[in-house]
Write a protein that holds these residues in place. Structure first.
Motif, PDB file in Angstrom:
ATOM      1  N   LEU A  23       0.960  -1.225  -0.111  1.00  0.00           N
ATOM      2  CA  LEU A  23       0.125   0.006   0.107  1.00  0.00           C
ATOM      3  C   LEU A  23       0.863   1.207   0.022  1.00  0.00           C
ATOM      4  N   ALA A  24       2.017   1.387   0.688  1.00  0.00           N
ATOM      5  CA  ALA A  24       2.594   2.421   0.776  1.00  0.00           C
ATOM      6  C   ALA A  24       3.743   2.601  -0.219  1.00  0.00           C
ATOM      7  N   ARG A  25       4.271   1.935  -0.820  1.00  0.00           N
ATOM      8  CA  ARG A  25       5.321   2.065  -1.937  1.00  0.00           C
ATOM      9  C   ARG A  25       4.528   2.415  -3.352  1.00  0.00           C
ATOM     10  N   SER A  26       5.286   3.284  -4.103  1.00  0.00           N
ATOM     11  CA  SER A  26       4.505   3.680  -5.513  1.00  0.00           C
ATOM     12  C   SER A  26       5.292   3.073  -6.481  1.00  0.00           C
ATOM     13  N   ASN A  27       6.506   2.269  -6.233  1.00  0.00           N
ATOM     14  CA  ASN A  27       7.050   1.687  -7.228  1.00  0.00           C
ATOM     15  C   ASN A  27       6.364   0.191  -7.608  1.00  0.00           C
ATOM     16  N   ALA A  28       6.063   0.153  -8.945  1.00  0.00           N
ATOM     17  CA  ALA A  28       5.361  -1.141  -9.328  1.00  0.00           C
ATOM     18  C   ALA A  28       5.987  -2.561  -8.911  1.00  0.00           C
ATOM     19  N   ILE A  29       7.514  -2.536  -8.925  1.00  0.00           N
ATOM     20  CA  ILE A  29       8.148  -3.814  -8.497  1.00  0.00           C
ATOM     21  C   ILE A  29       7.655  -4.080  -6.909  1.00  0.00           C
ATOM     22  N   LEU A  30       7.993  -3.067  -6.168  1.00  0.00           N
ATOM     23  CA  LEU A  30       8.122  -3.203  -4.775  1.00  0.00           C
ATOM     24  C   LEU A  30       6.462  -3.411  -4.370  1.00  0.00           C
ATOM     25  N   VAL A  31       5.439  -2.977  -4.998  1.00  0.00           N
ATOM     26  CA  VAL A  31       4.155  -3.393  -4.767  1.00  0.00           C
ATOM     27  C   VAL A  31       4.019  -4.986  -5.017  1.00  0.00           C
TER      28      VAL A  31
ATOM     29  N   ARG B  24      15.116   2.806   0.609  1.00  0.00           N
ATOM     30  CA  ARG B  24      14.920   3.370  -0.857  1.00  0.00           C
ATOM     31  C   ARG B  24      15.566   2.667  -1.953  1.00  0.00           C
ATOM     32  N   ASN B  25      16.400   2.075  -1.776  1.00  0.00           N
ATOM     33  CA  ASN B  25      17.282   1.411  -2.984  1.00  0.00           C
ATOM     34  C   ASN B  25      16.772   0.167  -3.381  1.00  0.00           C
ATOM     35  N   LEU B  26      16.357   0.043  -4.520  1.00  0.00           N
ATOM     36  CA  LEU B  26      15.545  -1.081  -5.018  1.00  0.00           C
ATOM     37  C   LEU B  26      16.478  -2.258  -4.967  1.00  0.00           C
ATOM     38  N   ILE B  27      17.579  -2.094  -5.351  1.00  0.00           N
ATOM     39  CA  ILE B  27      18.588  -3.507  -5.447  1.00  0.00           C
ATOM     40  C   ILE B  27      18.632  -4.232  -3.920  1.00  0.00           C
ATOM     41  N   HIS B  28      18.931  -2.993  -2.858  1.00  0.00           N
ATOM     42  CA  HIS B  28      18.960  -3.566  -1.678  1.00  0.00           C
ATOM     43  C   HIS B  28      17.760  -4.141  -1.147  1.00  0.00           C
ATOM     44  N   SER B  29      16.468  -3.648  -1.557  1.00  0.00           N
ATOM     45  CA  SER B  29      15.168  -4.262  -1.399  1.00  0.00           C
ATOM     46  C   SER B  29      15.155  -5.640  -1.757  1.00  0.00           C
ATOM     47  N   ALA B  30      15.538  -5.774  -2.973  1.00  0.00           N
ATOM     48  CA  ALA B  30      15.404  -7.212  -3.656  1.00  0.00           C
ATOM     49  C   ALA B  30      16.367  -8.191  -2.892  1.00  0.00           C
ATOM     50  N   LEU B  31      17.329  -7.833  -2.690  1.00  0.00           N
ATOM     51  CA  LEU B  31      18.524  -8.674  -2.005  1.00  0.00           C
ATOM     52  C   LEU B  31      18.077  -8.801  -0.648  1.00  0.00           C
ATOM     53  N   LEU B  32      17.370  -8.101   0.200  1.00  0.00           N
ATOM     54  CA  LEU B  32      16.857  -8.415   1.417  1.00  0.00           C
ATOM     55  C   LEU B  32      15.665  -9.347   1.356  1.00  0.00           C
ATOM     56  N   LEU B  33      14.886  -9.345   0.284  1.00  0.00           N
ATOM     57  CA  LEU B  33      13.784 -10.038   0.310  1.00  0.00           C
ATOM     58  C   LEU B  33      14.307 -11.513  -0.040  1.00  0.00           C
ATOM     59  N   ILE B  34      15.242 -11.576  -1.046  1.00  0.00           N
ATOM     60  CA  ILE B  34      15.721 -12.948  -1.079  1.00  0.00           C
ATOM     61  C   ILE B  34      16.097 -13.660   0.225  1.00  0.00           C
ATOM     62  N   LEU B  35      16.661 -12.868   1.193  1.00  0.00           N
ATOM     63  CA  LEU B  35      17.305 -13.241   2.590  1.00  0.00           C
ATOM     64  C   LEU B  35      15.949 -13.694   3.432  1.00  0.00           C
ATOM     65  N   SER B  36      14.840 -13.010   3.011  1.00  0.00           N
ATOM     66  CA  SER B  36      13.583 -13.015   3.749  1.00  0.00           C
ATOM     67  C   SER B  36      12.971 -14.466   3.187  1.00  0.00           C
ATOM     68  N   TRP B  37      12.869 -14.708   1.833  1.00  0.00           N
ATOM     69  CA  TRP B  37      12.408 -16.067   1.177  1.00  0.00           C
ATOM     70  C   TRP B  37      13.123 -17.061   1.875  1.00  0.00           C
TER      71      TRP B  37
END
Lengths: 103, 169
Positions: A23-31, B24-37
């Motif tokens: 709900l909070a993020r506006s980036n489609a990938i994060l959603v 806020r950094n998308l690549i860091h987000s993706a890597l942390l989500l891999i850790l979560s999975w």
């Protein structure tokens, strides 16, 4: 606290993290990734009830999770393809700016 | 059975998922989500569902993470790390407040509904049983899933491919 309750609290917290992110993020990938987290939280529930539920002999929970994982993979592929298609048209994947789907 | 491994897995998974949703950094987000999975796969192992744990590792940690990283890299606009702007305060509040409300409701209901029970033995489920079940009573769903995966992946290719091929021979 019983293990089943702890597992269910785990999946509830994961579901709500995913919900808040979607709900909070506006980036489609994060959603999309937030939605994936919610799906994973539902799978955690299936496994928790399979492990601690009253009926022991069945494998229904595990079967359901296997099929749900396959569905989630298909969903991710289609979702990210849509993100790439939107990016190709709008050069942007912010959801507020992708308010029209006209090619 | 001690609950300490479950608590460790829980903290790792929830922490990395929350950090991934906040960074806020998308690549860091993706890597942390891999850790979560991977943490969720560890939970499946802890619960005794080994086949599901390896399916989770193969599908999420292996495949979905690669697709996500490729999508992040394909949709960034500059060569520097893709930073997304922080969400506005109103949007943040409108997201976190309902999520916290639902979390409170769910956790309250769980705490009220499941009293302490005697520890149960783990259910036995071998890969052979899963295979026999997939080939026996679940054959129809297996076939449907196969067709659905094929259609979905073909559709993804069609959606993501450019409309006009640029260099026709």
């Amino acid at each position: 606290m019983s293990p089943l309750a702890l597992c269910l609290i785990f999946s509830s917290a994961l579901f709500c993290i995913g919900l808040a992110g979607a709900l909070a993020r506006s980036n489609a990938i994060l959603v999309l990734l937030g939605i994936e987290l919610m799906l994973n939280a539902a799978n955690l529930n299936f496994i928790a009830f399979w492990r601690y539920g009253p009926t022991h002999a069945s494998s229904t929970g595990v079967m359901f999770v296997i099929f749900a994982i396959a569905l989630a993979a298909a969903e991710t592929a289609v979702g990210l393809a849509l993100v790439i298609a939107v990016y190709r048209h709008q050069k942007n994947i912010r959801l507020q700016e992708a308010s029209t789907l006209k090619g | 059975m001690s609950l300490l491994p479950l608590i460790i897995i829980m903290l790792l998974t929830l922490g990395s998922a929350a950090a991934a949703m906040m960074l806020r950094n998308l690549i860091h987000s993706a890597l942390l989500l891999i850790l979560s999975w991977a943490g969720i796969a560890a939970f499946y192992l802890w619960a005794g569902a080994e086949f599901v744990a390896f399916a989770q590792v193969l599908v999420y940690v292996g495949a979905v993470s690669m697709v996500v990283l490729f999508a992040v890299l394909l949709t960034r606009r500059s060569r520097v790390d893709p930073e997304v702007p922080a969400p506005a305060m109103k949007r943040l509040f409108l997201a976190v407040f309902p999520a916290a409300l639902i979390a409170g409701l769910l956790i309250g209901a769980v705490l009220g509904a499941f009293p302490e029970t005697a520890p149960q033995p783990a259910p036995e489920l071998s890969v052979k049983t899963i295979g026999l079940s997939l080939m026996g009573p679940q054959t129809a769903s297996l076939l449907v899933i196969g067709i659905l995966l094929t259609v979905a992946l073909l559709g993804a290719i069609v959606i993501a491919s450019p409309e006009k091929p640029e260099n026709k021979p």
